[in-house]
Design a protein around this motif. Structure first.
Motif, PDB file in Angstrom:
ATOM      1  N   CYS A 371     -40.545  21.852 -18.313  1.00 34.57           N
ATOM      2  CA  CYS A 371     -40.619  22.941 -19.280  1.00 34.57           C
ATOM      3  C   CYS A 371     -39.390  22.924 -20.162  1.00 34.57           C
ATOM      4  O   CYS A 371     -38.256  22.817 -19.666  1.00 34.57           O
ATOM      5  CB  CYS A 371     -40.732  24.287 -18.554  1.00 34.57           C
ATOM      6  N   GLY A 394     -42.500  16.538 -25.921  1.00 40.20           N
ATOM      7  CA  GLY A 394     -43.720  16.351 -25.149  1.00 40.20           C
ATOM      8  C   GLY A 394     -43.795  14.981 -24.512  1.00 40.20           C
ATOM      9  O   GLY A 394     -44.231  14.832 -23.363  1.00 40.20           O
ATOM     10  N   ARG A 395     -43.320  13.981 -25.222  1.00 41.76           N
ATOM     11  CA  ARG A 395     -43.355  12.612 -24.703  1.00 41.76           C
ATOM     12  C   ARG A 395     -42.351  12.416 -23.573  1.00 41.76           C
ATOM     13  O   ARG A 395     -42.615  11.698 -22.608  1.00 41.76           O
ATOM     14  CB  ARG A 395     -43.056  11.629 -25.840  1.00 41.76           C
ATOM     15  N   GLY A 399     -44.745  15.166 -16.350  1.00 43.26           N
ATOM     16  CA  GLY A 399     -46.144  15.517 -16.146  1.00 43.26           C
ATOM     17  C   GLY A 399     -47.001  15.267 -17.372  1.00 43.26           C
ATOM     18  O   GLY A 399     -46.519  14.888 -18.442  1.00 43.26           O
ATOM     19  N   ALA A 400     -48.286  15.527 -17.204  1.00 43.57           N
ATOM     20  CA  ALA A 400     -49.234  15.264 -18.285  1.00 43.57           C
ATOM     21  C   ALA A 400     -49.144  16.283 -19.401  1.00 43.57           C
ATOM     22  O   ALA A 400     -49.443  15.975 -20.555  1.00 43.57           O
ATOM     23  CB  ALA A 400     -50.657  15.238 -17.717  1.00 43.57           C
ATOM     24  N   SER A 401     -48.723  17.519 -19.086  1.00 48.37           N
ATOM     25  CA  SER A 401     -48.680  18.584 -20.092  1.00 48.37           C
ATOM     26  C   SER A 401     -47.380  19.373 -19.983  1.00 48.37           C
ATOM     27  O   SER A 401     -47.363  20.506 -19.483  1.00 48.37           O
ATOM     28  CB  SER A 401     -49.876  19.523 -19.924  1.00 48.37           C
ATOM     29  N   PRO A 402     -46.262  18.811 -20.451  1.00 48.47           N
ATOM     30  CA  PRO A 402     -45.011  19.580 -20.435  1.00 48.47           C
ATOM     31  C   PRO A 402     -45.161  20.841 -21.290  1.00 48.47           C
ATOM     32  O   PRO A 402     -45.823  20.828 -22.334  1.00 48.47           O
ATOM     33  CB  PRO A 402     -43.987  18.618 -21.053  1.00 48.47           C
ATOM     34  N   VAL A 403     -44.546  21.933 -20.847  1.00 46.16           N
ATOM     35  CA  VAL A 403     -44.642  23.210 -21.551  1.00 46.16           C
ATOM     36  C   VAL A 403     -43.467  23.346 -22.501  1.00 46.16           C
ATOM     37  O   VAL A 403     -42.317  23.131 -22.121  1.00 46.16           O
ATOM     38  CB  VAL A 403     -44.662  24.378 -20.553  1.00 46.16           C
ATOM     39  N   TYR A 489     -46.393  30.907 -16.965  1.00 42.51           N
ATOM     40  CA  TYR A 489     -46.699  29.649 -16.304  1.00 42.51           C
ATOM     41  C   TYR A 489     -46.024  29.655 -14.942  1.00 42.51           C
ATOM     42  O   TYR A 489     -44.860  30.046 -14.820  1.00 42.51           O
ATOM     43  CB  TYR A 489     -46.190  28.459 -17.113  1.00 42.51           C
ATOM     44  N   TYR A 491     -44.957  27.380 -11.493  1.00 43.15           N
ATOM     45  CA  TYR A 491     -44.716  26.040 -10.974  1.00 43.15           C
ATOM     46  C   TYR A 491     -44.436  26.105  -9.483  1.00 43.15           C
ATOM     47  O   TYR A 491     -43.741  27.010  -9.006  1.00 43.15           O
ATOM     48  CB  TYR A 491     -43.501  25.395 -11.654  1.00 43.15           C
ATOM     49  N   LEU A 501     -47.986  22.461 -12.061  1.00 45.27           N
ATOM     50  CA  LEU A 501     -48.181  23.655 -12.891  1.00 45.27           C
ATOM     51  C   LEU A 501     -49.429  24.363 -12.377  1.00 45.27           C
ATOM     52  O   LEU A 501     -50.541  23.823 -12.436  1.00 45.27           O
ATOM     53  CB  LEU A 501     -48.341  23.255 -14.362  1.00 45.27           C
TER      54      LEU A 501
END
Length: 503
Positions: A371, A394-395, A399-403, A489, A491, A501
């Motif tokens: 995050c 984001g890259r 994880g697949a979907s960083p916040v 969110y 965790y 998440l």
């Protein structure tokens, strides 16, 4: 007064306070919210005195939805352009610690401290951390330090105390070019309170400049204790690492706050110094921001100050023990990122420099958070947060979907001004011009005061709470109702150590 705290529902389940019928939801509460007890019902529900000092009412909550201890809390305040965060430790009573890390430029921090702490504990706080001398980080402290009701046991700064003179480098005093490495270093660090006083001795001159006047207010405040430098060598040193005093492993709090910057170097005679970074004044004072890493059981949070690209390159090579920054993708590059990750890797990262684009991918990879929290404002010309940086975050995130959370993006403002009131004031002004009237003038003055109030409906403050096993990052919902106040969110770590998440 007897009390409990709001719990954290399983699998993202929200917690509410109810009316006497046990069915009507009256208010959503967030994990750790203080709930004043009025008693317990036979069916296992608790009676709660809600808002006892302003709008008292009795509400109800299942006992199972409460806890006896509270989480550690960090509030990343919406201070506009700048940084300002408040860390509230999980202890209660005299053991509770409140640490203010930067205070923005305006009065948002002062108003938050007053609203949050006045009713139940007063204004004797643990620490104020001025990460570096940029006005959007320190100017908000001016009014806070000048208030004789507000005190801090310690005030920490990065050693670069700006003097009451014009210019840039002259503000930081003497510098030396090292004859061996050919690098330039700032050598007049204010390591003690006595050295702070020596560097800003003229009260009249101090009043003309932002940083000296802010520091003078702290020196004059009888409720302020120690003032000193915090760095990799100015802290509580344990096992070769520097910690914020009172928050080291030996203090046995269950959590620690490590100091990762500024990175002090020594000359041949052993004198402390800070190197010039990137060749510019701004890059140097920003690049030597106080960097903190909080570790609470399984969770970690990194405070990145205003680090910039040259500062990150310096820290990466220093912590990796490399003589120079390696080529991207090389074996040495991967080795460097891996070594630095051992000290910097964190689950949550307060993004460096408000989301500026001039940061390194290597540093983001080393921290590798799940995050990101960005503190920025919209009345500035820096385009923070930079759109291209958001993609890089984001890259580089875990994880697949960083916040990605931003105080600016989470803020809610009204789309339109109060047109009816504007029309009313316009007509009243025309009437006043035709026939002077003191009563009408007062009405116009009151209406103008109402129009001048902030257009913010919901401030973009971001709340982080953790007990070391679970963690949430939360913010208030736009156009919210009492039963729909928060979005968060959650965790957790799996038994195998993977961060997941939940919501």
């Amino acid at each position: 007064m007897a009390h409990v705290y709001a719990g954290l529902g399983d699998d993202g389940r929200k917690i509410f306070l109810y009316a006497a019928d046990r069915k009507t939801k009256v208010r959503q509460v967030l994990w750790g919210d203080w709930l004043s007890l009025d008693g317990e019902e036979p069916d296992g529900w608790l009676r709660i005195k809600w808002s006892p000092n302003s709008n008292p009412q009795i509400l109800y909550v299942p006992k199972a939805d409460t806890v006896a201890t509270r989480p550690l809390e960090i509030v990343f305040l919406d201070v506009g352009q700048g940084d300002g965060a408040v860390l509230i430790t999980p202890e209660t009573g005299d053991k509770e610690g409140v640490i203010v890390v930067d205070a923005g430029e305006g009065d948002n921090m002062e108003r938050f401290l007053n609203g949050r702490f006045k009713a139940y504990r007063g204004f004797s706080f643990d620490s104020a951390v001025i990460t570096h001398p940029d006005s959007d980080h320190y100017r908000g402290f001016s009014a806070i330090f000048a208030n004789p009701k507000i005190g801090f046991r310690r005030i920490w700064h990065n050693g670069l105390v700006e003097r009451a003179v014009s210019g840039t480098w002259a503000k930081l005093g003497a510098f030396v070019k090292d004859p061996v490495d050919k690098l330039t270093y700032q050598t007049e660090l204010a390591q003690t309170e006595a050295e702070v006083r020596a560097q800003i001795p003229d009260r009249k001159a101090n009043a003309k400049y932002g940083y000296p006047s802010m520091m003078q207010a702290a020196l004059d405040n009888p409720k302020v204790g120690e003032i000193g430098m915090l760095s990799t060598e100015h802290g509580q040193i344990e096992n070769g690492r520097s910690y914020m005093p009172g928050y080291a492993p030996s203090d046995a709090r269950g959590y620690t706050i490590e100091v990762l910057g500024p990175a002090v170097e020594r000359d041949a005679a052993g004198k402390a110094r800070l190197r010039r970074i990137g060749g510019s004044y701004g890059e140097t004072k920003n690049g030597h921001s106080i960097l903190l890493r909080l570790a609470y059981d399984r969770f970690t949070v990194f405070f990145g100050g205003d680090l910039n690209e040259p500062a990150e390159r310096y820290l990466l090579t220093r912590y990796a023990g490399l003589p120079a920054f390696p080529a991207a993708g090389s074996a040495d590059y991967r080795l460097m990122v891996g070594k630095v990750a051992q000290r910097f890797r964190s689950d949550v990262m307060k993004v460096c420099h408000h989301g500026a684009a001039k940061v390194t991918d290597a540093f983001l990879e080393a921290v590798n958070p799940a995050c990101f929290i960005i503190s920025s404002g919209d009345e500035e010309g820096h385009v923070h947060p930079r759109p291209d940086l958001l993609g890089r975050l984001g890259r580089a995130g875990r994880g697949a979907s960083p916040v990605l959370l931003s105080t600016e993006l989470q803020r809610s403002t009204r789309e339109k001004a109060d047109q009816a009131l504007i029309d009313k004031v316009g007509k009243a002004v025309a009437q006043l011009a035709a026939a002077p009237s003191p009563a009408l003038a007062e009405t116009i003055k009151a209406d103008l005061a109402k129009l001048s109030k902030t257009n913010v409906d919901v401030y973009g403050a971001i709340y982080l709470k953790t007990d070391g096993q679970r963690l949430i990052t939360a913010f208030k919902i736009e156009a919210s109702s009492p039963t729909d106040l928060w979005f968060y969110y959650e965790y957790v770590f799996t038994p195998g150590g993977e961060l997941v998440l939940v919501t």
